[in-house]
Scaffold this active site. Structure first.
Site, PDB file in Angstrom:
ATOM      1  N   ASP A  35       0.832  -1.197   0.000  1.00  0.00           N
ATOM      2  CA  ASP A  35       0.000   0.000   0.000  1.00  0.00           C
ATOM      3  C   ASP A  35       0.872   1.255   0.000  1.00  0.00           C
ATOM      4  O   ASP A  35       1.681   1.454   0.898  1.00  0.00           O
ATOM      5  CB  ASP A  35      -0.900  -0.034   1.248  1.00  0.00           C
ATOM      6  CG  ASP A  35      -2.162   0.780   1.089  1.00  0.00           C
ATOM      7  OD1 ASP A  35      -2.115   1.807   0.399  1.00  0.00           O
ATOM      8  OD2 ASP A  35      -3.186   0.401   1.681  1.00  0.00           O
ATOM      9  N   THR A  76      -6.820   3.399  -2.238  1.00  0.00           N
ATOM     10  CA  THR A  76      -6.628   2.014  -1.794  1.00  0.00           C
ATOM     11  C   THR A  76      -7.689   1.043  -2.296  1.00  0.00           C
ATOM     12  O   THR A  76      -7.383   0.001  -2.870  1.00  0.00           O
ATOM     13  CB  THR A  76      -6.561   1.966  -0.262  1.00  0.00           C
ATOM     14  OG1 THR A  76      -5.436   2.718   0.176  1.00  0.00           O
ATOM     15  CG2 THR A  76      -6.436   0.536   0.242  1.00  0.00           C
ATOM     16  N   LYS A 159      -5.787  -3.608   6.733  1.00  0.00           N
ATOM     17  CA  LYS A 159      -7.006  -2.907   6.321  1.00  0.00           C
ATOM     18  C   LYS A 159      -8.045  -3.914   5.832  1.00  0.00           C
ATOM     19  O   LYS A 159      -7.722  -4.817   5.048  1.00  0.00           O
ATOM     20  CB  LYS A 159      -6.711  -1.928   5.188  1.00  0.00           C
ATOM     21  CG  LYS A 159      -5.846  -0.739   5.567  1.00  0.00           C
ATOM     22  CD  LYS A 159      -5.672   0.165   4.355  1.00  0.00           C
ATOM     23  CE  LYS A 159      -4.785   1.358   4.654  1.00  0.00           C
ATOM     24  NZ  LYS A 159      -4.613   2.230   3.450  1.00  0.00           N
ATOM     25  N   ASP A 160      -9.286  -3.712   6.243  1.00  0.00           N
ATOM     26  CA  ASP A 160     -10.348  -4.639   5.810  1.00  0.00           C
ATOM     27  C   ASP A 160     -10.528  -4.629   4.298  1.00  0.00           C
ATOM     28  O   ASP A 160     -10.624  -5.683   3.664  1.00  0.00           O
ATOM     29  CB  ASP A 160     -11.671  -4.339   6.521  1.00  0.00           C
ATOM     30  CG  ASP A 160     -12.043  -2.857   6.534  1.00  0.00           C
ATOM     31  OD1 ASP A 160     -11.556  -2.101   5.678  1.00  0.00           O
ATOM     32  OD2 ASP A 160     -12.827  -2.462   7.423  1.00  0.00           O
ATOM     33  N   ASP A 298       1.365   2.641   3.868  1.00  0.00           N
ATOM     34  CA  ASP A 298       0.428   3.716   3.569  1.00  0.00           C
ATOM     35  C   ASP A 298       0.062   4.502   4.819  1.00  0.00           C
ATOM     36  O   ASP A 298       0.027   5.736   4.801  1.00  0.00           O
ATOM     37  CB  ASP A 298      -0.840   3.139   2.936  1.00  0.00           C
ATOM     38  CG  ASP A 298      -1.871   4.213   2.634  1.00  0.00           C
ATOM     39  OD1 ASP A 298      -1.673   4.961   1.663  1.00  0.00           O
ATOM     40  OD2 ASP A 298      -2.872   4.306   3.367  1.00  0.00           O
ATOM     41  N   HIS A 302       1.328   8.419   5.056  1.00  0.00           N
ATOM     42  CA  HIS A 302       0.493   9.615   5.077  1.00  0.00           C
ATOM     43  C   HIS A 302       1.034  10.650   6.061  1.00  0.00           C
ATOM     44  O   HIS A 302       0.915  11.855   5.815  1.00  0.00           O
ATOM     45  CB  HIS A 302      -0.941   9.244   5.440  1.00  0.00           C
ATOM     46  CG  HIS A 302      -1.771   8.822   4.276  1.00  0.00           C
ATOM     47  ND1 HIS A 302      -2.275   9.715   3.351  1.00  0.00           N
ATOM     48  CD2 HIS A 302      -2.184   7.602   3.851  1.00  0.00           C
ATOM     49  CE1 HIS A 302      -2.958   9.075   2.433  1.00  0.00           C
ATOM     50  NE2 HIS A 302      -2.918   7.777   2.705  1.00  0.00           N
ATOM     51  N   ASP A 344      -1.177  -0.470  -4.846  1.00  0.00           N
ATOM     52  CA  ASP A 344      -2.502   0.076  -5.149  1.00  0.00           C
ATOM     53  C   ASP A 344      -2.441   1.522  -5.614  1.00  0.00           C
ATOM     54  O   ASP A 344      -3.348   2.007  -6.291  1.00  0.00           O
ATOM     55  CB  ASP A 344      -3.421  -0.046  -3.940  1.00  0.00           C
ATOM     56  CG  ASP A 344      -2.821   0.566  -2.678  1.00  0.00           C
ATOM     57  OD1 ASP A 344      -1.613   0.901  -2.667  1.00  0.00           O
ATOM     58  OD2 ASP A 344      -3.563   0.710  -1.685  1.00  0.00           O
ATOM     59  N   HIS A 477      -2.788  10.845  -1.956  1.00  0.00           N
ATOM     60  CA  HIS A 477      -2.792  10.295  -3.311  1.00  0.00           C
ATOM     61  C   HIS A 477      -4.206  10.372  -3.838  1.00  0.00           C
ATOM     62  O   HIS A 477      -5.127  10.756  -3.123  1.00  0.00           O
ATOM     63  CB  HIS A 477      -2.295   8.846  -3.290  1.00  0.00           C
ATOM     64  CG  HIS A 477      -2.929   8.032  -2.207  1.00  0.00           C
ATOM     65  ND1 HIS A 477      -4.147   7.413  -2.353  1.00  0.00           N
ATOM     66  CD2 HIS A 477      -2.531   7.782  -0.930  1.00  0.00           C
ATOM     67  CE1 HIS A 477      -4.467   6.804  -1.225  1.00  0.00           C
ATOM     68  NE2 HIS A 477      -3.515   7.000  -0.333  1.00  0.00           N
TER      69      HIS A 477
END
Length: 537
Positions: A35, A76, A159-160, A298, A302, A344, A477
Site C-alpha cells: 500500500d 486504496t 485494512k479490511d 500507507d 500519510h 494500489d 494520493h
C-alpha cells in the site's frame, strides 16, 4: 496379428495417458500488494537493499517498469479492486474508499455490509464487512470456478478493504486487523467462527508484544542518504508523539491501532500469512491463492511523506522480511509457486518538501461543498445544491435545481468558474465534457475509466500537478499524475523468466495475465489485456 493388436493397445494406452496429464499450474499463487509503494522505491533505496528481497525479485523475476494505474481516483479500495478484477471503477463499481449514495443520502464505505456480522472479536457484532459492493468477479473467484471450487482463496491485510476486495466474493476467507483487540478478524460472509489456527494465533497476543517495541532505524541515521533529515516541519507526528522523530513509541494508546504505523505491522501481517498458509495447508491439492497486502507503508506514509527517513527504514525492513518470506516459500514449495508484487497507488511529495527545494507544490482543499453551497444559495436561492463532495467529486441535487427552475448547465458553469478561481485547482469538468474529450490524453480516459454511472458525481475537481488535497504536510494520493499512478509490477517464480520491459502496462492488465498463466477465465468485468512479455517461455 497379435503384434498388430499389441501395437494398437500400446497406442491407445499412450493416448489415454496423454489425455490424463494434469494441466500445469503452480501449487500456490501469492499476490503481494504494498500500500502506497511508488515505483521509484525499487531503486531509490536499492543500495541499501539486501540480496534476498526486492533485489532478488528484480534479478530472478520479470519487472514491468512502466506499469500505470489507468483510472482516477488512485486510492486504496480502487487499487485493490482493479488488480484482482482486471477493470477500473467504471465497471467494478468501487469508485473510492467511500462514496455518496444518492438513494440513502449517506456516505457508503466500500466494504461495509449491514447484512453480515463481524467474527472474531469475542462476540458477533452487528454490521460487518463483505465484498458485496464489488460488481465483478476476481482472479480468485475464477480460480475457484475453474477447479470446481477445490482451490482455496484467502485475503489478508491490516485494512479490511485490502483483504476483502482482492479475495473476492467466493473466497474461503478474508482476515483483517481489529484495532481494539490486536486480533485478526473476519465476517459472517466467509465463516461462522474463526478457524482453530486463527484463534490460536490471536491467543498469542503478538500485537500486544509488538506494540511495546520502539521503532529505531535499522542502520545509523547518517547512512539514510536517500531521505531528508529527521524532524522536518512538513512531517506529521504519530498520534501520541510530540515530534515526528526517532525513536518512535507506540504503546501510549488505549487500543492497538498505533501498531499500524510501525514496521512491526508488516511483521504481524507476515506472521499471520504464514499461519494461514500452514493452517489451510495451501498448495496441498489444487492451486490455491493468497492475496496479501501490506497496509503499514500507507498508514505511516500519510504522516511522514515519501522523503522521510521513516519511509526509507520502512522499506529496508520490509525488504528483509520479504526476502525471508521468499526463502520460507522456497523451503515449502520449491519452485512451484508464483508471486506477483505490485501496489494500489503511489503518493505525492509533501508540498512542504517541494517548497523547501523551490519546486512546485501546494496544499489545497479540493471539494469545498460548504462554501460553494453558500455561493449558490446567494446567487440562485438553492440552499443545498451540492449534496456531497466525496472523492473530489460534486454530487448535485438535480431535483432541487430543476424545482428552482435553474438551468443545470448554467449552475454547472457557475460552480466550475468558482472552482477554477481557486489556486491549485487546475480544472473542473462535468462528466459530459469528459466524454467529449475535454481533458488531455491519457487523463481523459482515466476519468472515464473511474466514473461509474450509479455511484459517481456530476462534476470532477481536477488538481494541478504537485497539488496535494489538504495541507502542505504529510502526503496523500488520488490523482492521475505519475507520483500517484506509476507503480511497481514484478512477476517471480513458477514459469517466469528473468527480464524487464519498458512497454506501457496498465494495472488492469494484471488479472488477465495471471489468468492466462493459470489457464483460467478472466474476471467477469475484465477490461485489461495479457502482458505478453510475461508469458515468454
Amino acid at each position: 496379428m497379435r503384434t498388430h493388436k499389441l501395437l494398437l493397445l500400446a497406442i491407445l494406452f499412450a493416448g489415454n495417458s496423454l489425455c490424463a496429464q494434469p494441466l500445469k499450474r503452480p501449487k500456490l499463487v501469492v499476490g503481494i500488494m504494498i500500500d502506497q509503494m511508488r515505483w521509484d522505491y525499487l531503486y531509490r533505496y536499492y543500495g541499501h537493499y539486501g540480496n534476498t528481497g526486492f533485489k532478488r525479485l528484480l534479478r530472478e523475476g520479470f519487472s514491468c517498469e512502466q506499469t500505470m494505474i489507468n483510472y482516477v481516483p488512485s486510492v486504496t479500495a480502487c487499487g485493490h479492486a482493479a488488480v484482482y478484477t482486471g477493470t477500473g471503477p467504471a465497471v467494478n463499481g468501487i469508485v473510492g474508499n467511500d462514496w455518496y449514495d444518492r438513494k440513502s443520502g449517506k456516505s457508503v464505505y466500500c466494504v461495509y455490509d449491514s447484512a453480515v456480522n463481524t467474527i472474531g472479536t469475542g462476540k458477533a457484532v452487528a454490521g460487518g464487512m463483505s465484498p458485496r459492493n464489488l460488481m465483478s468477479t476476481t482472479i480468485g473467484d475464477e480460480l475457484r470456478i475453474a477447479t470446481g471450487f477445490q482451490s482455496r482463496v484467502v485475503g489478508i491485510a491490516l485494512k479490511d478493504r485490502a483483504a476483502i476486495l482482492p479475495a473476492g466474493h467466493g473466497a474461503n476467507a478474508a482476515f483483517w486487523y481489529d484495532d481494539a483487540t490486536g486480533h485478526f478478524i473476519s465476517s459472517s460472509w466467509y465463516m461462522d467462527s474463526l478457524p482453530a489456527w486463527a484463534t490460536a494465533f490471536n491467543k498469542e497476543q503478538r500485537a500486544a508484544k509488538y506494540i511495546q517495541q520502539p521503532w529505531n532505524t535499522l542502520y545509523p541515521v547518517s547512512s539514510y542518504t536517500a531521505s531528508t533529515a529527521d524532524d522536518k516541519h512538513y512531517e506529521v507526528p504519530v498520534p501520541g508523539e510530540d515530534k515526528p522523530v526517532f525513536i518512535h513509541q507506540f504503546n501510549k494508546g488505549k487500543d492497538y491501532d498505533l501498531l499500524k504505523y510501525s514496521p512491526l505491522g508488516n511483521t504481524l501481517t507476515l506472521d499471520f500469512a504464514k499461519a494461514a498458509i500452514q493452517g489451510y495447508h495451501l498448495g496441498s491439492t489444487a492451486t490455491d491463492m493468497l492475496a496479501l497486502s501490506f497496509s503499514t507503508p500507507d498508514i505511516a506514509g500519510h504522516s511522514f511523506g515519501p522523503d522521510a527517513i521513516e519511509m526509507e527504514d520502512m522499506y529496508l525492513r520490509l525488504d528483509k522480511e520479504l526476502g525471508e518470506f521468499l526463502v520460507w516459500l522456497d523451503q515449502r514449495y520449491g519452485s512451484d509457486y508464483l508471486v506477483f508484487l505490485t501496489a494500489d497507488h503511489g503518493a505525492i511529495n509533501s508540498p512542504g518538501f517541494m517548497q523547501d527545494h523551490r519546486l512546485p507544490g501546494i496544499g489545497e482543499k479540493m471539494g469545498r461543498a460548504a462554501s460553494l453551497n453558500e455561493a449558490i444559495s446567494k446567487q440562485w436561492g438553492i440552499p443545498k445544491a451540492i449534496l456531497s463532495d466525496a472523492g473530489s467529486q460534486l454530487y448535485l441535487d438535480t431535483a432541487a435545481v430543476s424545482k428552482a427552475g435553474v438551468p443545470l448547465a448554467s449552475l454547472q458553469q457557475f460552480i466550475k468558474a468558482q472552482l477554477k478561481a481557486i489556486p491549485g485547482i487546475g480544472d473542473a469538468v462535468t462528466i459530459a465534457e469528459i466524454h467529449n474529450g475535454h481533458l488531455p490524453a491519457p487523463f481523459n480516459d482515466m476519468y472515464i475509466n473511474g466514473w461509474h454511472a450509479k455511484r459517481s458525481g456530476d462534476i470532477m475537481v481536477v488538481p494541478a500537478p504537485g497539488v496535494k488535497n489538504g495541507s502542505i504536510m504529510g502526503t496523500t494520493h488520488g490523482t492521475m499524475y505519475p507520483y500517484d499512478t506509476h507503480i511497481p509490477l514484478i512477476w517471480f517464480g513458477w514459469g517466469i523468466k528473468p527480464g524487464r520491459s519498458y512497454k506501457h502496462a496498465g494495472v488492469t492488465d494484471i488479472a488477465a495475465t495471471v489468468c492466462a498463466l493459470l489457464h483460467i477465465q478472466m474476471p467477469g468485468g475484465n477490461t485489461g489485456r495479457v502482458i505478453e512479455d510475461v508469458m515468454v517461455r
